[in-house]
Design a protein around this motif. Structure first.
Motif, short mmCIF file in Angstrom:
data_model
loop_
_atom_site.label_atom_id
_atom_site.label_comp_id
_atom_site.label_asym_id
_atom_site.label_seq_id
_atom_site.Cartn_x
_atom_site.Cartn_y
_atom_site.Cartn_z
N MET A 173 0.84 -1.20 0.00
CA MET A 173 0.00 0.00 0.00
C MET A 173 0.87 1.25 0.00
O MET A 173 0.88 2.03 -0.94
N SER A 174 1.63 1.42 1.08
CA SER A 174 2.40 2.65 1.27
C SER A 174 3.60 2.74 0.33
O SER A 174 4.06 3.84 0.03
N GLU A 175 4.09 1.60 -0.12
CA GLU A 175 5.33 1.56 -0.90
C GLU A 175 5.10 1.65 -2.40
O GLU A 175 5.99 1.33 -3.19
N LEU A 176 3.94 2.11 -2.83
CA LEU A 176 3.60 2.08 -4.26
C LEU A 176 4.18 3.25 -5.05
O LEU A 176 4.02 3.30 -6.26
N GLY A 177 4.82 4.19 -4.37
CA GLY A 177 5.43 5.31 -5.07
C GLY A 177 4.59 6.57 -5.10
O GLY A 177 4.59 7.31 -6.08
N TRP A 178 3.88 6.85 -4.01
CA TRP A 178 3.04 8.04 -3.91
C TRP A 178 3.88 9.32 -3.97
O TRP A 178 5.02 9.34 -3.52
N LYS A 179 3.29 10.37 -4.49
CA LYS A 179 3.96 11.68 -4.52
C LYS A 179 4.26 12.13 -3.10
O LYS A 179 5.35 12.64 -2.81
N SER A 180 3.29 11.98 -2.21
CA SER A 180 3.51 12.27 -0.79
C SER A 180 2.70 11.29 0.02
O SER A 180 1.69 10.75 -0.44
N LEU A 181 3.15 11.06 1.25
CA LEU A 181 2.50 10.09 2.12
C LEU A 181 2.46 10.66 3.53
O LEU A 181 3.50 11.04 4.08
N GLY A 182 1.27 10.75 4.09
CA GLY A 182 1.11 11.25 5.45
C GLY A 182 0.40 10.22 6.30
O GLY A 182 -0.06 9.19 5.81
N VAL A 183 0.32 10.50 7.60
CA VAL A 183 -0.34 9.59 8.54
C VAL A 183 -1.53 10.32 9.18
O VAL A 183 -1.38 11.43 9.70
N LEU A 184 -2.68 9.68 9.12
CA LEU A 184 -3.87 10.20 9.76
C LEU A 184 -4.24 9.25 10.89
O LEU A 184 -4.79 8.17 10.65
N GLU A 185 -3.89 9.61 12.12
CA GLU A 185 -4.18 8.76 13.27
C GLU A 185 -5.52 9.18 13.87
O GLU A 185 -5.65 10.26 14.46
N LEU A 186 -6.51 8.32 13.73
CA LEU A 186 -7.88 8.69 14.09
C LEU A 186 -8.04 9.02 15.57
O LEU A 186 -8.83 9.90 15.93
N THR A 187 -7.30 8.34 16.44
CA THR A 187 -7.46 8.58 17.87
C THR A 187 -6.99 9.97 18.27
O THR A 187 -7.37 10.49 19.32
N ALA A 188 -6.15 10.59 17.44
CA ALA A 188 -5.64 11.94 17.74
C ALA A 188 -6.58 13.04 17.27
O ALA A 188 -6.52 14.17 17.77
N LEU A 189 -7.44 12.75 16.31
CA LEU A 189 -8.21 13.81 15.66
C LEU A 189 -9.12 14.61 16.60
O LEU A 189 -9.22 15.83 16.45
N PRO A 190 -9.80 13.97 17.57
CA PRO A 190 -10.68 14.78 18.43
C PRO A 190 -9.95 15.83 19.26
O PRO A 190 -10.57 16.77 19.75
N SER A 191 -8.63 15.69 19.40
CA SER A 191 -7.88 16.61 20.26
C SER A 191 -7.15 17.70 19.49
O SER A 191 -6.43 18.50 20.09
N ILE A 192 -7.34 17.75 18.17
CA ILE A 192 -6.64 18.78 17.39
C ILE A 192 -7.65 19.61 16.60
O ILE A 192 -8.83 19.25 16.51
N ASN A 193 -7.19 20.70 16.05
CA ASN A 193 -8.05 21.60 15.30
C ASN A 193 -8.67 20.86 14.11
O ASN A 193 -7.94 20.37 13.24
N LYS A 194 -9.98 20.80 14.07
CA LYS A 194 -10.67 20.03 13.03
C LYS A 194 -10.35 20.56 11.65
O LYS A 194 -10.22 19.79 10.68
N GLU A 195 -10.21 21.87 11.52
CA GLU A 195 -9.94 22.46 10.20
C GLU A 195 -8.65 21.92 9.60
O GLU A 195 -8.56 21.75 8.38
N TYR A 196 -7.67 21.65 10.46
CA TYR A 196 -6.38 21.20 9.95
C TYR A 196 -6.47 19.80 9.34
O TYR A 196 -6.01 19.56 8.22
N TRP A 197 -7.05 18.86 10.11
CA TRP A 197 -7.07 17.50 9.58
C TRP A 197 -8.10 17.33 8.47
O TRP A 197 -7.88 16.54 7.54
N VAL A 198 -9.21 18.07 8.52
CA VAL A 198 -10.18 18.00 7.43
C VAL A 198 -9.56 18.48 6.12
O VAL A 198 -9.74 17.87 5.06
N ALA A 199 -8.80 19.56 6.19
CA ALA A 199 -8.12 20.07 4.99
C ALA A 199 -7.16 19.03 4.43
O ALA A 199 -7.08 18.83 3.21
N ALA A 200 -6.43 18.35 5.31
CA ALA A 200 -5.48 17.33 4.85
C ALA A 200 -6.21 16.18 4.16
O ALA A 200 -5.75 15.68 3.13
N VAL A 201 -7.34 15.78 4.72
CA VAL A 201 -8.12 14.69 4.11
C VAL A 201 -8.67 15.12 2.76
O VAL A 201 -8.63 14.38 1.78
#
Length: 226
Positions: free
Chosen positions: A61-89
């Motif tokens: 999955m991750s090793e397929l040669g993506w232009k960029s690769l980030g991590v979205l950890e769901l357990t962290a999302l309720p504790s951070i600014n929603k606008e930030y992670w929504v924009a990333a998604v």
């Protein structure tokens, strides 16, 4: 939303071509986010999450040669600014959703707020592995500790109108034998696909297509008596 629901990742050329078709451009031009959340309840969960993110598992999955690769950890999302992670998604071309504990994943899909966002992502490709695929269904069933125990049925995200059981007839997954899946399918109100590790289900515009270099079966629910 466009979906590619796999049992074990991008395991062959047919599944790879299906991913390219959904993306509509080369992988090298696409941004992806990894979602490892489901694996943490398992023994060595943190190490397995790292292997998934770094592309060193047996589930390509991750090793397929993506232009960029980030991590979205769901357990962290309720504790951070929603606008930030929504924009990333919203900016991601693909969401790579790893397997593990489907109940845990379903819980955090909802508690994080991602479940509410997913239906609005019309051009994003959701790529699931195992539990990451199962959770998209209206209902799912699984047993980990005792493959002879009855399946426990629970509510999924409802992104598709069928259920899915991965690792069909795999030697390391006795809970996914064809006979076991057939028994589970009789208890749920939607069709159930059993797919092996060389198979994926491609969903776009409501059209369902099985992509396989292996084996799969479609199990229909038993008719309900009035």
């Amino acid at each position: 939303m466009k979906l590619l629901l796999t049992s074990a990742g991008i395991k062959n050329a047919s599944i790879h071509n299906a991913l390219l078709d959904l993306l509509g451009k080369p992988i090298a031009e696409c941004n992806a986010l990894c979602i490892p959340t489901a694996i943490y309840p398992f023994p060595s969960g943190p190490a397995m999450a790292y292997r998934f993110i770094s592309g060193s598992t047996s589930n390509p999955m991750s090793e397929l040669g993506w232009k960029s690769l980030g991590v979205l950890e769901l357990t962290a999302l309720p504790s951070i600014n929603k606008e930030y992670w929504v924009a990333a998604v919203q900016e991601a071309d693909a969401l790579l959703v790893y397997g593990g504990d489907v109940w845990y994943l379903s819980r955090w899909m909802r508690e994080s707020g991602l479940a509410d966002l997913l239906p609005s992502l019309h051009e994003t490709v959701y790529v699931g592995v195992s539990a990451g695929s199962m959770v998209t269904a209206p209902v799912f069933g699984e047993t980990y500790d005792d493959p002879e125990a009855p399946f426990v049925i629970d509510q999924g995200l409802g992104l598709v109108d069928f259920a899915l059981v991965p690792h069909l007839n795999h030697g390391n997954h006795p809970e996914s034998s064809a006979a076991k899946v057939e028994r589970m399918a009789a208890e749920v109100p939607v069709p159930t696909y059993g797919i092996d590790d060389q198979t994926a289900i491609k969903v776009t515009g409501g059209v369902v297509e099985v992509v396989s270099e292996g084996h799969w079966e479609l199990f229909r629910p038993e008719p309900r008596t009035p």
